[in-house]
Every structure is written in structure tokens, then in C-alpha cells.
Scaffold this motif. Structure first.
Motif, PDB file in Angstrom:
ATOM      1  N   LEU A   1       0.857  -1.184   0.130  1.00 21.97           N
ATOM      2  CA  LEU A   1      -0.040  -0.051  -0.006  1.00 21.97           C
ATOM      3  C   LEU A   1       0.819   1.274   0.093  1.00 21.97           C
TER       4      LEU A   1
ATOM      5  N   THR B   1      -8.098  -6.216   2.508  1.00 22.39           N
ATOM      6  CA  THR B   1      -7.192  -5.943   1.613  1.00 22.39           C
ATOM      7  C   THR B   1      -7.985  -5.803   0.284  1.00 22.39           C
TER       8      THR B   1
ATOM      9  N   CYS C   1      -3.656  -4.909  -4.506  1.00 24.96           N
ATOM     10  CA  CYS C   1      -4.292  -5.263  -3.385  1.00 24.96           C
ATOM     11  C   CYS C   1      -4.677  -6.878  -3.515  1.00 24.96           C
TER      12      CYS C   1
END
Length: 510
Positions: free
Chosen positions: A47, A114, A207
């Protein structure tokens, strides 16, 4: 009196010989512990490279570049707010029902949150995803307890010699995944250009990588990890069977029922015969009656409070540095940063993660044997002072000469110093083990420290990123953020000076 003096001195004279017998690591279980840490590390590192750009894309800053760091800090802190409110509960629960159920819960939370982060189109959605992950991911304290469960005082430093491996891999793979796979339809139109899903959700692909890995780790942990005997199970077996029979050999009706209800446990290798020094204390306490988890008030000893203060200040310094670093790289040079794009930021973080992990794997055990945990801890937090000073130096060089050789050399020196700061983690794990009142309270002791650390981490990323954004605004002192970081570094040094030179000092007194 002479005979008494001889009895007291004899064990001290025998310690050098007993130290030679080190218990080997139980690799059949230890590799699973390393694996299940990988998704957690991969999420953070994945991230980091694209979060500043994601904040810009969703439009929450309304084009104000100076507010990007502020919202990045809020996003990071939201995770730790949720974790601070729940981690003590998960850690205490692990002392009673075992570590495995909570690890499975944490891996599932990582996967769901996520995926949700990649599908979010608003800032509120991003915050909710991180809050969900923080609330149900209690792995920080539980994993540390799992390592302590399957080791003793002789092989715990060796175990922490390998603990950076999943974080090293996460630091290498995560930035590359986050930097390269974000906005894939734009970067790789020949491959992903026709995907309407990836055009609508440009950050879903990076992700998905840690989310899928978390599901794989969940399956491996469920089928392969053998739960270490927790206190409640030990007590049941002692009460019902009144003997030394194992779960697998019980023949009584009660034994069959309990054996069906409670999964087969992994027994930590005994060191009573092979290593008297490491196990003398455990023999006195664990061979008679299984110890029980202590109440919260009994855990708040001076040792636990001391190691908590050192852990928290070190964690705040490290988290503040990590939260500012990608924002500093992404901020325009004229506003105090380096004007780097996400792929280059990801490459820097990947190389840095590889160097940090490799150095710790290769040299931590040797440094620990040579200098001790206390010396490494003080050196690590002291390195935070030059790390902070290098931020304005790097920007000044970039303003004067552009992003050239001098800038890259300073970046390399800064990340090299960060290696010393990262080695504080295994050192503090040794102090936490030594500070725990008994083995049955390892989870709760870890939980207390992780809860306070999570509370401090709530403030660290948001305040550091906000101070960085505030210092960039016209008319404000550009050094405000660096004054803030320097004060944290000096607090960390002061707290580390309260620790003994070696954790064994606490264990001997206990």
C-alpha cells in the motif's frame, strides 16, 4: 557457612559449560510462523507506494498537494486505533484458547480488508477497510508469543535471527507490487487495457496479491500448524488424567472426549536434561503444577513497564519515519520532498527492505553474542538522530543540484542507519520474554505492550504526516516536522537507557 557459600557459587562456575548446550530450532513449526507473517508485512509494503497517489485520485484533498500527507497519516492511524482497542483482548484470549484460532482469524481479516481497500472509491471506504483489518488482526502480539512458546532462552535469539525474513520479502515484493501493478490499465494497456474491472478499480490488482497470499497462509496454518499446549488444556489434562499420558495415548472415556474437542498439541521440546541453565527456572515452576495466566494488575510490574516504555518510543520513531518517507519522496522538491514517482519509490523501498533483512539474518546473532541486547538497542535508537537530520540535507541537495549522485548517497546512508533501528525489534523481544511473570502470561504480556504501542502508533503516523504537511505550507518553519522527529528519537534513547545490559539480569532475579 562455608558449605553454603560453595553451594551458591557452584552453579555460577558451571554456567559457561551449560551455555554450550543450545536447543535446536523446531523448524517443522517455525517455518509456518515465518510464513504467516508474510501477508501482514506484504500489505503494508504494497500500500505504501501508491497511497499518496490514491489520495489524490479520490479527490479528498481537492487539489491541495500539502494535504496529501495529512490524509495518508489519518489512513495509517485508523488501523492502529482499531488495533489498540482489540489487541490486548486477542492476546489474553490466546493464553486461554490457543494461538492458532486467533492467527486464522487475523489472516482472514487481512484478506477481506485488503480486497475491500482495492475496491474502495472514497476515503471513508479506505478508512473502514483499514479499521476492519486492525480490529481483527491481532497477530502482532500472538506471533511473538508463538515464537516464545516453541523456543527457550538458548535458541530465542537464533529464532529472531530469521524473523526478519518475511518482512524482508515483504519489503522487496510489496513495493514492487504496489508500485508496478497500480493503475495496470494505464501502465500495461496491451495486457490489462481491456479489463473494465481494473479501469474502474485501478488499485485492485496490487491489493489482490497480499489478499490471496493471506488465504494461502490461512490454509497452510489450518492444516499444518500444531497448536502449542495452552494453559487451559494443560490444566484439563492434569486434572482428568492425573498422569503423564499424552493426547494421542489417552484411552479413558473422558480422554477420548477431550481429545476430540481439543486438537492435538505441539509439545515444545524439553530442555530439562540437555540444558540445565536454560530450563532450571522452568523446571521449578512447570514440572509441579501448570502455571495459569495472571490477572492484568499482576502483569504491570516495573520490568513490564520499563520494556513497554522502550518498545513504544522505538515503535513511534520507526512508524513516524516510515509514514513520512514515501510522502517525502512523492512531494515536489520545491515543497520539501524529492518529486519521485511511485515505481521509483517502490524500487527504493524494495532495495532497502532487502538490505535490512539480509543484514539482520546474517549478522544479528553474531552482534547479539558479541555486544548483547542492551547495547544493540541503545545503538539502534540513537541512529534515529542522524536519520532525521538527513531529511532536510537530502532536500537541500536536491534543490541545489537536482536528484543526483549526492542525493542518492545520502538516501543510501539514511537507509543503512535504519538497519540499526530495525534490529531493536528482536532485542526488545528478549526483554519482553524476560519481563513476563510466567510462561502462561506471555500472550497477555505481549498484548499489554502491543496495545500501548498501537495506541502510540495512532498518534505517530498522523501527527508526523500532518507536521510534514504543516511545515510545507507557506509561512511556516520547514523544520517543524524534524523537530518533532528529533524529540521522539531522544525519548527513545532515554527509555532504552532504563533497560539492563542483558535480559538475563531480569531472568536471574526472577
Amino acid at each position: 557457612m562455608i558449605a553454603r557459600q560453595d553451594d551458591e557459587e557452584t552453579p555460577l562456575l558451571q554456567q559457561p559449560e551449560q551455555l554450550m548446550a543450545n536447543t535446536p530450532l523446531p523448524w517443522d513449526q517455525f517455518w509456518i510462523i515465518l510464513l504467516l507473517q508474510f501477508p501482514d508485512s506484504l500489505v503494508f509494503q504494497t500500500l505504501a507506494p501508491f497511497t499518496p497517489q490514491l489520495i489524490r485520485d479520490i479527490g479528498v484533498t481537492h487539489g491541495d498537494e500539502s494535504q496529501v500527507g495529512h490524509y495518508v497519516g489519518i489512513l495509517q492511524s485508523s488501523y492502529y486505533i482499531a488495533q489498540a482497542l482489540t489487541i490486548l483482548h486477542w492476546s489474553q484470549l490466546s493464553d486461554r484458547i490457543g494461538r492458532k484460532p486467533l492467527i486464522l482469524n487475523a489472516l482472514f481479516a487481512i484478506a477481506v480488508s485488503t480486497f475491500s481497500f482495492g475496491l474502495s472509491k472514497t476515503f471513508v471506504g479506505l478508512v473502514v477497510s483499514r479499521v476492519f483489518c486492525g480490529a481483527f488482526n491481532g497477530s502482532n502480539g500472538v506471533v511473538k508469543s508463538m515464537v516464545m512458546d516453541i523456543t527457550d532462552t538458548t535458541n530465542l535469539p537464533k529464532a529472531y535471527n530469521y524473523m526478519p525474513l518475511p518482512w524482508m520479502l515483504g519489503s522487496i515484493i510489496g513495493p514492487l507490487v504496489g508500485g508496478s501493478l497500480s493503475r495496470p490499465a494505464d501502465r500495461f494497456p496491451e495486457i490489462f487495457g481491456r479489463s473494465e474491472l481494473l479501469r474502474t478499480y485501478p488499485y485492485l490488482l496490487p491489493c489482490a496479491v497480499p489478499a490471496i497470499l493471506a488465504l494461502v497462509a490461512w490454509l497452510v496454518t489450518y492444516f499444518r500448524f500444531k497448536e502449542v499446549s495452552v494453559i487451559s488444556k494443560d490444566y484439563i489434562w492434569t486434572t482428568l488424567k492425573c498422569g503423564n499420558e499424552s493426547v494421542s495415548t489417552g484411552t479413558s472415556p473422558w480422554g477420548s472426549i477431550i481429545g476430540w474437542l481439543l486438537p492435538q498439541s505441539y509439545a515444545r521440546p524439553s530442555t530439562l536434561a540437555s540444558n540445565p541453565l536454560a530450563s532450571s527456572g522452568e523446571a521449578n515452576s512447570e514440572s509441579e503444577v501448570p502455571s495459569k495466566p495472571l490477572p492484568l494488575r499482576a502483569l504491570l510490574s516495573s520490568k513490564v513497564l520499563t520494556v513497554t516504555a522502550s518498545y513504544v518510543t522505538m515503535a513511534v520513531l520507526y512508524m513516524a519515519f516510515n509514514s513520512i518517507l514515501p510522502v517525502f519522496y512523492a512531494t515536489p522538491i520545491e515543497l520539501g520532498g524529492l518529486s519521485l514517482d511511485p515505481p521509483r519509490i517502490g524500487a527504493i523501498l524494495a532495495v532497502s527492505g532487502l538490505a535490512h533483512g539480509a543484514f539482520q539474518v546474517l549478522f544479528y546473532a553474531r552482534l547479539h553474542d558479541r555486544f548483547g541486547a542492551g547495547a544493540i538497542q541503545i545503538t539502534g535508537v540513537s541512529s534515529g538522530i542522524p536519520i532525521v537530520i538527513l531529511f532536510p540535507v537530502i532536500n537541500a541537495l536536491a534543490r541545489a543540484h537536482g536528484v543526483g549522485l549526492a542525493v542518492w548517497l545520502c538516501i543510501g546512508v539514511q537507509h543503512a542507519l535504519t538497519t540499526s533501528l530495525m534490529m531493536c525489534q528482536p532485542c526488545l523481544a528478549l526483554f519482553i520474554r524476560a519481563a513476563a511473570p510466567n510462561r502462561a502470561s506471555l500472550g497477555a504480556t505481549n498484548g499489554i505492550i502491543q496495545m500501548v504501542a498501537a495506541g502510540a502508533r495512532i498518534i505517530a503516523p498522523a501527527s508526523a504526516a500532518s507536521a510534514f504537511s504543516y511545515s510545507m505550507q507557506e509561512g511556516h518553519d520547514a523544520w517543524i516536522v524534524y523537530y518533532f522527529l528529533m524529540s521522539i528519537a531522544f525519548l527513545a534513547v532515554g527509555a532504552s537507557l532504563l533497560l539492563p545490559r542483558d535480559p538475563s539480569v531480569w531472568e536471574d532475579r526472577q
